[in-house]
Motif scaffolding. Structure first.
Motif, PDB file in Angstrom:
ATOM      1  N   SER A 492       0.822  -1.217   0.000  1.00  0.00           N
ATOM      2  CA  SER A 492       0.000   0.000   0.000  1.00  0.00           C
ATOM      3  C   SER A 492       0.852   1.261   0.000  1.00  0.00           C
ATOM      4  CB  SER A 492      -0.933   0.011   1.216  1.00  0.00           C
ATOM      5  OG  SER A 492      -0.185  -0.061   2.416  1.00  0.00           O
ATOM      6  N   ASP A 493       2.140   1.132   0.354  1.00  0.00           N
ATOM      7  CA  ASP A 493       3.043   2.280   0.375  1.00  0.00           C
ATOM      8  C   ASP A 493       3.862   2.375  -0.906  1.00  0.00           C
ATOM      9  OD1 ASP A 493       2.239   2.943   2.962  1.00  0.00           O
ATOM     10  OD2 ASP A 493       3.715   1.606   3.867  1.00  0.00           O
ATOM     11  N   ILE A 494       3.349   1.799  -1.987  1.00  0.00           N
ATOM     12  CA  ILE A 494       4.123   1.756  -3.234  1.00  0.00           C
ATOM     13  C   ILE A 494       4.430   3.152  -3.758  1.00  0.00           C
ATOM     14  CG2 ILE A 494       2.171   1.684  -4.849  1.00  0.00           C
ATOM     15  CD1 ILE A 494       3.726  -0.509  -6.369  1.00  0.00           C
ATOM     16  N   SER A 495       3.626   4.145  -3.360  1.00  0.00           N
ATOM     17  CA  SER A 495       3.890   5.523  -3.786  1.00  0.00           C
ATOM     18  C   SER A 495       5.199   6.042  -3.201  1.00  0.00           C
ATOM     19  CB  SER A 495       2.736   6.444  -3.363  1.00  0.00           C
ATOM     20  OG  SER A 495       2.576   6.415  -1.945  1.00  0.00           O
ATOM     21  N   LYS A 496       5.672   5.419  -2.124  1.00  0.00           N
ATOM     22  CA  LYS A 496       6.930   5.836  -1.509  1.00  0.00           C
ATOM     23  C   LYS A 496       8.145   5.359  -2.296  1.00  0.00           C
ATOM     24  CE  LYS A 496       5.069   5.836   3.216  1.00  0.00           C
ATOM     25  NZ  LYS A 496       5.201   5.270   4.584  1.00  0.00           N
ATOM     26  N   MET A 497       7.907   4.598  -3.358  1.00  0.00           N
ATOM     27  CA  MET A 497       9.007   4.035  -4.127  1.00  0.00           C
ATOM     28  C   MET A 497       9.511   4.976  -5.211  1.00  0.00           C
ATOM     29  SD  MET A 497       7.967   0.012  -4.514  1.00  0.00           S
ATOM     30  CE  MET A 497       9.432  -0.346  -5.480  1.00  0.00           C
ATOM     31  N   ARG A 498       9.144   6.251  -5.137  1.00  0.00           N
ATOM     32  CA  ARG A 498       9.593   7.197  -6.174  1.00  0.00           C
ATOM     33  C   ARG A 498      11.113   7.274  -6.215  1.00  0.00           C
ATOM     34  NH1 ARG A 498      11.311  12.292  -6.514  1.00  0.00           N
ATOM     35  NH2 ARG A 498      10.858  13.463  -8.424  1.00  0.00           N
ATOM     36  N   LEU A 499      11.735   7.408  -5.035  1.00  0.00           N
ATOM     37  CA  LEU A 499      13.195   7.461  -4.981  1.00  0.00           C
ATOM     38  C   LEU A 499      13.789   6.180  -5.536  1.00  0.00           C
ATOM     39  CD1 LEU A 499      15.907   8.667  -4.028  1.00  0.00           C
ATOM     40  CD2 LEU A 499      15.466   7.649  -1.779  1.00  0.00           C
ATOM     41  N   TRP A 500      13.167   5.044  -5.239  1.00  0.00           N
ATOM     42  CA  TRP A 500      13.658   3.744  -5.692  1.00  0.00           C
ATOM     43  C   TRP A 500      13.550   3.602  -7.216  1.00  0.00           C
ATOM     44  CZ3 TRP A 500      16.002  -0.623  -3.945  1.00  0.00           C
ATOM     45  CH2 TRP A 500      15.830  -1.798  -4.673  1.00  0.00           C
TER      46      TRP A 500
END
Length: 530
Positions: A492-500
């Motif tokens: 559900s936190d896939i939006s936090k993967m921008r840096l990745w």
């Protein structure tokens, strides 16, 4: 295959293979596949596979083939029609591939022997691949481009190749068809991200089909060839060009959108059935197919959970404890959210690029350590593009280690990964750079390994054997994408993967400050008890 004469039915030299049919309704070709069980023991308790040699590995890892496939602006894929069945088995060995068969229950059982390489035998992959490569060795002088691709861009029967432009694509297609035809191999299901190339290939395939039909028709006019042509036509399946209306294609297990030229991720899990046991959980986790580690921050959560299952002492078919059950159900229910994840297939690399560099990042937490590699490309117009290439993660050992030592394990993992990617993509060692947010690890790397205790010394020696100390720099944790993978995130936190997914911003600068935070390291301090 051929019928075995009755007088040879009881020959001591031979082996009868059990076989059954598997129906795949999701396949556009070969919906029914026959499976031969060469691992089934005979009357003496020994199976055929126990006495067969597997043979050495001839082709590159799947990871490496996918990496190279992403380097081509124009990608091409295809597969060989019934590859195994195009390779003849030596006449003295065919009796070890016997089967029993009858057309219906009223017919008499017939004894047959298979004359070509057979699915289910442990030597089959080697024999087929070795035969394919031999075609390149024998005929490669006439088809140099295709011969090189055969030796590097095939994964069993799947071709994963590419080129720079439409003209090169035409040449590759033509040479590949002509080369493999020399060995009796036919290619089918051609796919490309270039629509013009796709249309051209489709037209060539249709012309090939028409030419073959006309040739058969002409041959039928000759009375001498009537029987022979009828027999060959009944055995030969003309390869077809497959152009599905849906742009989504499966490529070596990955979901590829050929219109947008992006990889997507789809998770298909069965409905939850009670009781939820360790066996069922591990079965579900094994469905998370991520060969290049693009979803490492999410998948590492599953790896950590497996470790929890083992340390809990649960048996295979024992129900999960309430705490483990709650954690697993929450994670499993969110896996469907991964479908929003996309990553470009092409890494913006061309033959005329000004500079191509690899940048790797490593990090560790108390639960896991990780390494991730990005490719930084400066094209002839001075445009800078950065793309995620691959990553690896490992769960921290059950025996507790300090964070600095885990960070060192992450650095060791990164050095291996960088060399692997550099060798695969043909990038010189001097164009590799590694980053860590651990000042302790960088201090360890600044001194000779003999100065440190055994654990640290061994890993420092391994790292410095691959990369020079000058190729390591410090990066702040907030700019370190490996930090996400070492800690893990929920789907559900896939939006936090921008840096990745989109890389650290400083890699897009024209000039990169490799001095980082200008940290100085006191190498005269003895190693602490980390």
């Amino acid at each position: 295959m051929e019928i075995i004469p009755p007088e040879k039915h009881k020959s001591s030299k031979g082996f009868y293979l059990p076989h059954f049919a598997v129906v795949r309704n999701d396949r556009s070709t070969t919906k029914v596949r026959i499976v031969f069980d060469a691992s089934c023991p005979g009357s003496n308790g020994v199976s055929l596979n126990q006495d067969l040699l597997v043979g050495p590995t001839l082709q590159d890892d799947l990871r490496h083939i996918l990496m190279r496939w992403r380097a081509h602006p124009v990608c091409i894929s295809s597969d060989i029609v019934k590859m195994y069945r195009q390779v003849r088995v030596s006449s003295e060995d065919v009796d070890f591939q016997r089967i029993l068969w009858r057309e219906n229950s009223a017919s008499e059982v017939q004894h047959y022997r298979l004359l070509t390489v057979t699915f289910g035998t442990s030597s089959a992959p080697y024999l087929a691949i070795r035969s394919l490569r031999q075609v390149a060795y024998d005929e490669g002088v006439h088809f140099p481009i295709a011969a090189k691709k055969v030796l590097s861009d095939f994964y069993v029967d799947d071709l994963m190749s590419g080129c720079e432009n439409f003209i090169e694509g035409q040449q590759l297609y033509t040479e590949m068809k002509q080369l493999l035809r020399k060995g009796g191999f036919e290619l089918q299901k051609w796919t490309s991200n270039d629509k013009n190339l796709m249309k051209w290939i489709e037209n060539e395939e249709k012309l090939g089909d028409k030419s073959m039909k006309e040739q058969i028709k002409d041959n039928r006019n000759s009375e001498d060839n009537d029987n022979k042509i009828a027999e060959e036509e009944s055995k030969t399946e003309t390869p077809k060009f497959v152009d599905k209306s849906d742009s989504i294609t499966k490529i070596l297990g990955l979901t590829w959108d050929k219109c947008n030229d992006t990889f997507k991720y789809l998770v298909q899990l069965p409905t939850i059935e009670e009781p939820i046991t360790k066996r069922k959980v591990i079965s579900d986790i094994s469905r998370l197919y991520d060969p290049l580690g693009w979803l490492a921050p999410i998948v590492i959560k599953a790896k950590i959970f497996i470790q929890k299952l083992w340390t809990s002492g649960l048996k295979w078919d024992e129900k999960l404890t309430p705490q483990l059950l709650t954690e697993w159900v929450a994670y499993r229910n969110e896996l469907l959210l991964i479908k929003s994840f996309e990553i470009p297939r092409w890494m913006n690399t061309r033959k005329d690029d000004t500079s191509v560099q690899l940048h790797g990042f490593c990090d560790a937490s108390s639960e896991a350590y990780a390494a991730v590699v990005y490719i930084r490309v400066i094209d002839k117009c001075s445009n800078i593009n950065v793309n995620l290439v691959t990553s690896k993660t490992k769960v921290a050992p059950i025996k507790q280690l300090s964070i600095p030592r885990l960070e060192l394990c992450g650095a060791t993992l990164l050095s291996k990964l960088l060399i692997e990617v550099a060798d695969t993509l043909g990038i010189p060692k001097q164009h590799i750079h590694a980053w860590s947010d651990s000042s302790v690890v960088l201090a360890w790397l600044s001194s000779h390994p003999s100065r440190w205790k055994v654990f640290v010394a061994n890993r420092v020696a391994e790292i410095l054997g691959s990369l020079d100390r000058s190729q390591w720099s410090h990066v702040q944790s907030k700019y370190n994408p490996a930090d996400i993978a070492s800690r893990g995130i929920m789907p559900s936190d896939i939006s936090k993967m921008r840096l990745w997914k989109q890389r650290p911003d400083f890699l897009r600068k024209v000039v990169i400050n490799y001095n980082g935070d200008d940290i100085t390291y006191d190498t005269n301090t003895e190693e602490k008890d980390f």
